[in-house]
Design an enzyme around this catalytic site. Structure first.
Site, PDB file in Angstrom:
ATOM      1  N   GLN A  76       0.838  -1.197   0.000  1.00 37.38           N
ATOM      2  CA  GLN A  76       0.000   0.000   0.000  1.00 37.38           C
ATOM      3  C   GLN A  76       0.876   1.251   0.000  1.00 37.38           C
ATOM      4  OE1 GLN A  76      -3.544  -0.249   0.284  1.00 37.38           O
ATOM      5  NE2 GLN A  76      -3.537   1.904  -0.224  1.00 37.38           N
ATOM      6  N   PHE A  77       1.349   1.662  -1.174  1.00 40.94           N
ATOM      7  CA  PHE A  77       2.234   2.823  -1.239  1.00 40.94           C
ATOM      8  C   PHE A  77       1.538   4.101  -0.796  1.00 40.94           C
ATOM      9  CE2 PHE A  77       0.204   3.301  -5.333  1.00 40.94           C
ATOM     10  CZ  PHE A  77       0.188   4.677  -5.548  1.00 40.94           C
ATOM     11  N   THR A  78       0.218   4.126  -0.850  1.00 42.54           N
ATOM     12  CA  THR A  78      -0.516   5.341  -0.487  1.00 42.54           C
ATOM     13  C   THR A  78      -0.442   5.660   1.007  1.00 42.54           C
ATOM     14  OG1 THR A  78      -2.621   4.176  -0.288  1.00 42.54           O
ATOM     15  CG2 THR A  78      -2.080   5.107  -2.448  1.00 42.54           C
TER      16      THR A  78
END
Length: 143
Positions: A76-78
């Site tokens: 989950q890069f966000t």
């Protein structure tokens, strides 16, 4: 590295309509969204995996280690979105895929090394996540 963890009764992740990872647990499972930033390394991944495995957020203040809870790990890069300016998030703090992918895999492998049943999403794919948050319980882990 950041891990947004949710206590779940069930969770699944699908890519192109096909489920690639799923857990069911009657409130004794965890969904871990894992974000990687610059400077993270294998040691960071292993230490956070240990922290998650032993975190007492399940029923009766138990840890996943104590009840052998299944864990669904999703990249989950966000989690590293910067929304301080303007209306469009900046992703500059998120590590590029070439750095993040092996560290998310290291995180999952470290959990397996502790004895966890681990399912995963597909790194870099557009994923659909379904979950039933139990509690609700949601915690952000960082070192």
């Amino acid at each position: 590295m950041r891990v947004l963890v949710q206590r779940v009764s069930s969770a699944s992740v699908a890519v192109d309509g096909n489920v690639v990872g799923a857990i069911r647990s009657d409130g004794q499972g965890l969904l871990a969204f894992v974000g990687v930033t610059h400077g993270d390394d294998r040691d960071t991944a292993r230490r956070l995996a240990d922290k998650l495995w032993n975190l007492r957020i399940l029923a009766d203040e138990k840890s996943a280690a104590e009840v052998n809870a299944p864990i669904l790990v999703i990249s989950q890069f966000t989690l590293y979105a910067d929304t301080a300016k303007g209306r469009r998030p900046s992703w500059n703090a998120a590590a590029p895929g070439s750095v993040a992918q092996p560290l998310v895999a290291e995180f999952a492998e470290a959990l397996r090394g502790f004895g966890a049943h681990v399912e995963t999403g597909l790194f870099g794919a557009h994923m659909q996540v379904e979950l039933i948050n139990d509690g609700p319980v949601t915690v952000m882990l960082q070192l």
